[in-house]
Motif scaffolding. Structure first.
Motif, mmCIF file in Angstrom:
data_model
loop_
_atom_site.group_PDB
_atom_site.id
_atom_site.type_symbol
_atom_site.label_atom_id
_atom_site.label_comp_id
_atom_site.label_asym_id
_atom_site.label_seq_id
_atom_site.Cartn_x
_atom_site.Cartn_y
_atom_site.Cartn_z
ATOM 1 N N TYR A 246 53.638 41.384 -56.010
ATOM 2 C CA TYR A 246 52.684 42.130 -56.820
ATOM 3 C C TYR A 246 52.140 43.359 -56.098
ATOM 4 O O TYR A 246 51.010 43.770 -56.308
ATOM 5 C CB TYR A 246 51.565 41.201 -57.282
ATOM 6 C CG TYR A 246 52.066 40.244 -58.323
ATOM 7 C CD1 TYR A 246 52.106 40.602 -59.653
ATOM 8 C CD2 TYR A 246 52.579 39.007 -57.945
ATOM 9 C CE1 TYR A 246 52.608 39.749 -60.611
ATOM 10 C CE2 TYR A 246 53.086 38.146 -58.899
ATOM 11 C CZ TYR A 246 53.099 38.514 -60.226
ATOM 12 O OH TYR A 246 53.618 37.663 -61.161
ATOM 13 N N LYS A 248 52.203 47.465 -55.451
ATOM 14 C CA LYS A 248 52.326 48.599 -56.376
ATOM 15 C C LYS A 248 53.346 49.586 -55.826
ATOM 16 O O LYS A 248 53.285 49.980 -54.657
ATOM 17 C CB LYS A 248 50.969 49.272 -56.569
ATOM 18 C CG LYS A 248 49.968 48.396 -57.311
ATOM 19 C CD LYS A 248 48.756 49.173 -57.787
ATOM 20 C CE LYS A 248 47.861 49.577 -56.637
ATOM 21 N NZ LYS A 248 46.588 50.168 -57.119
ATOM 22 N N SER A 253 52.425 50.539 -49.935
ATOM 23 C CA SER A 253 51.901 49.177 -49.937
ATOM 24 C C SER A 253 51.791 48.616 -48.533
ATOM 25 O O SER A 253 52.606 48.935 -47.653
ATOM 26 C CB SER A 253 52.807 48.281 -50.788
ATOM 27 O OG SER A 253 52.867 48.736 -52.120
ATOM 28 N N ILE A 277 48.212 44.890 -57.055
ATOM 29 C CA ILE A 277 47.563 45.044 -58.359
ATOM 30 C C ILE A 277 46.331 44.157 -58.519
ATOM 31 O O ILE A 277 45.566 44.321 -59.457
ATOM 32 C CB ILE A 277 48.558 44.753 -59.504
ATOM 33 C CG1 ILE A 277 48.996 43.286 -59.482
ATOM 34 C CG2 ILE A 277 49.745 45.671 -59.451
ATOM 35 C CD1 ILE A 277 49.837 42.893 -60.668
ATOM 36 N N LEU A 297 50.389 41.075 -66.271
ATOM 37 C CA LEU A 297 50.386 42.015 -65.156
ATOM 38 C C LEU A 297 49.657 41.445 -63.957
ATOM 39 O O LEU A 297 49.547 42.090 -62.929
ATOM 40 C CB LEU A 297 49.709 43.328 -65.589
ATOM 41 C CG LEU A 297 50.427 44.100 -66.696
ATOM 42 C CD1 LEU A 297 49.599 45.322 -67.077
ATOM 43 C CD2 LEU A 297 51.825 44.508 -66.266
ATOM 44 N N ASN A 298 49.175 40.241 -64.103
ATOM 45 C CA ASN A 298 48.305 39.678 -63.088
ATOM 46 C C ASN A 298 49.077 38.900 -62.041
ATOM 47 O O ASN A 298 50.097 38.300 -62.324
ATOM 48 C CB ASN A 298 47.300 38.724 -63.774
ATOM 49 C CG ASN A 298 46.117 38.411 -62.896
ATOM 50 O OD1 ASN A 298 46.288 37.974 -61.780
ATOM 51 N ND2 ASN A 298 44.948 38.630 -63.426
ATOM 52 N N TYR A 327 40.708 44.207 -59.604
ATOM 53 C CA TYR A 327 41.937 44.503 -60.336
ATOM 54 C C TYR A 327 42.383 45.939 -60.100
ATOM 55 O O TYR A 327 41.586 46.878 -60.138
ATOM 56 C CB TYR A 327 41.728 44.251 -61.833
ATOM 57 C CG TYR A 327 43.005 44.289 -62.630
ATOM 58 C CD1 TYR A 327 44.061 43.459 -62.295
ATOM 59 C CD2 TYR A 327 43.154 45.152 -63.702
ATOM 60 C CE1 TYR A 327 45.230 43.474 -63.020
ATOM 61 C CE2 TYR A 327 44.326 45.177 -64.433
ATOM 62 C CZ TYR A 327 45.368 44.337 -64.085
ATOM 63 O OH TYR A 327 46.532 44.360 -64.796
ATOM 64 N N GLU A 328 43.679 46.087 -59.808
ATOM 65 C CA GLU A 328 44.336 47.360 -59.519
ATOM 66 C C GLU A 328 43.954 47.934 -58.152
ATOM 67 O O GLU A 328 44.386 49.023 -57.795
ATOM 68 C CB GLU A 328 44.036 48.410 -60.606
ATOM 69 C CG GLU A 328 44.641 48.103 -61.960
ATOM 70 C CD GLU A 328 46.160 48.199 -61.984
ATOM 71 O OE1 GLU A 328 46.734 48.670 -60.984
ATOM 72 O OE2 GLU A 328 46.772 47.795 -62.980
ATOM 73 N N LYS A 329 43.164 47.200 -57.355
ATOM 74 C CA LYS A 329 42.758 47.720 -56.051
ATOM 75 C C LYS A 329 43.131 46.801 -54.892
ATOM 76 O O LYS A 329 43.013 47.189 -53.737
ATOM 77 C CB LYS A 329 41.252 47.984 -56.026
ATOM 78 C CG LYS A 329 40.844 49.146 -56.932
ATOM 79 C CD LYS A 329 39.395 49.522 -56.723
ATOM 80 C CE LYS A 329 39.025 50.729 -57.580
ATOM 81 N NZ LYS A 329 37.610 51.127 -57.394
#
Length: 343
Positions: A246, A248, A253, A277, A297-298, A327-329
């Motif tokens: 997971y 990005k 990354s 993510i 997406l999790n 989330y997303e960070k």
């Protein structure tokens, strides 16, 4: 006999005690009519006799109840014909049919339970045998990929190595899942170097990290950890594979590792964080639940079994888990190990 037992016996004996009291009331009235001059003496004798009779009767009821309870619990523990006959002897022949029906049901359920236990043991042995058998071709594939790398294109080698890692990870999940279902799991507790454990995992997952372009930053210092090395490697692998899966693609990354002493909890910690993510706040409490998939997406999509096994193993090894995510960070998981003197 305890006061509570007396109360219980008294409640069970209310019908015949009530009958004695009614009889006493009737005979007291008759004595008052027939013998007024000796009424007081007769009433005193009658009351004393009734009280003694009630106490004696309650004692007999209690002793009988104790024998019935013992016969009943012996029958429940082992519904053998002998215990069945013993129970019927204490509760009366009138209930023999009901006891026989219950005994047959219990014996049938016990037989089914023994069959289920045997099947579970056979299944566990089959899974472990299968896992060890499948490790042979996996090891062969690893050897070929290492020795024949120059004969393949870089893309083909990366893809095959990726597949090998996934298969190996799935096999380890099956093995640990089967072990955790056993009634007793043997762990080999010993001094473990987190640095060496990390290096082994890094070497194993290097191809996957390279393919996904995930860099690893280590700020680890050796801390005195006592745990099961094999289980610990499995825990780290699941966390690493989850972080890589997971990550990005649009950013550089990384996976960051740090160890130290948590002075608040008085435990050594290993913190593994990434900039992937992350996890939705609403899903965070459930990521260790078996079969939980969460949002597509999790990160929790991969925790159907992986992180569930991580939590189970950590509980058995007295390792506390703390998770943080935005989330997303990114996502961070912290493992808190007990101090050596606490074990």
């Amino acid at each position: 006999m305890k006061p509570r037992d007396w109360i219980n016996v008294l409640k069970e004996s209310r019908p015949w005690i009530s009958l004695i009291c009614i009889s006493d009331a009737f005979f007291i009235f008759m004595a008052w009519l027939a013998y007024p001059e000796t009424f007081g003496l007769l009433v005193g004798i009658m009351v004393i006799f009734s009280v003694v009779s009630i106490v004696f009767g309650m004692s007999l009821v209690w002793k009988r109840k104790e024998k019935q309870d013992k016969a009943f619990y012996d029958f429940l523990r082992e519904p053998s014909p002998e215990h069945e006959a013993h129970l019927v002897e204490h509760i009366g022949e009138s209930r023999k049919g009901k006891v026989s029906y219950l005994a047959n049901k219990l014996r049938m359920l016990n037989d089914q339970l023994e069959d289920a236990k045997l099947q579970s043991i056979e299944y566990e042995e089959f899974i472990e045998s299968w896992v060890h058998e499948i490790k042979t071709p996996i090891s062969l594939a690893t050897l070929i990929l290492e020795n024949r790398k120059e004969e393949m294109s870089e893309l083909v080698h990366q893809r095959l190595e990726h597949v090998r890692i996934n298969i190996s990870d799935d096999v380890e999940q099956i093995l640990f899942y089967a072990r955790l279902q056993a009634s007793h799991v043997d762990y080999r507790l010993e001094r473990v170097s987190l640095n060496l454990c990390y290096e082994d995992i890094l070497l194993e997952l290097q191809a996957l990290l390279t393919e996904k372009e995930v860099s690893v930053i280590s700020q680890m210092e050796d801390v005195p950890i006592v745990s099961d090395k094999k289980a610990l490697r499995f825990i780290f692998t699941q966390i690493f594979v989850n972080a890589v899966k997971y990550s990005k693609e649009e950013v550089e990354s990384f996976i960051w590792l740090k160890t130290g002493l948590d002075s608040i909890n008085n435990r050594y910690y290993l913190r593994i964080s990434d900039n992937g993510i992350g996890v939705l706040t609403s899903d965070l409490p459930f990521i260790f639940d078996k079969g939980f998939t969460g949002d597509n997406l999790n990160r929790s999509q991969s925790t159907g079994i992986g992180l569930y096994l991580v939590k189970k193993l950590c509980d058995e090894l007295q390792i506390e888990i703390e998770v943080e995510s935005e989330y997303e960070k990114g996502f961070a998981i912290q493992l808190l190990f007990p101090l050596v003197e606490d074990l």
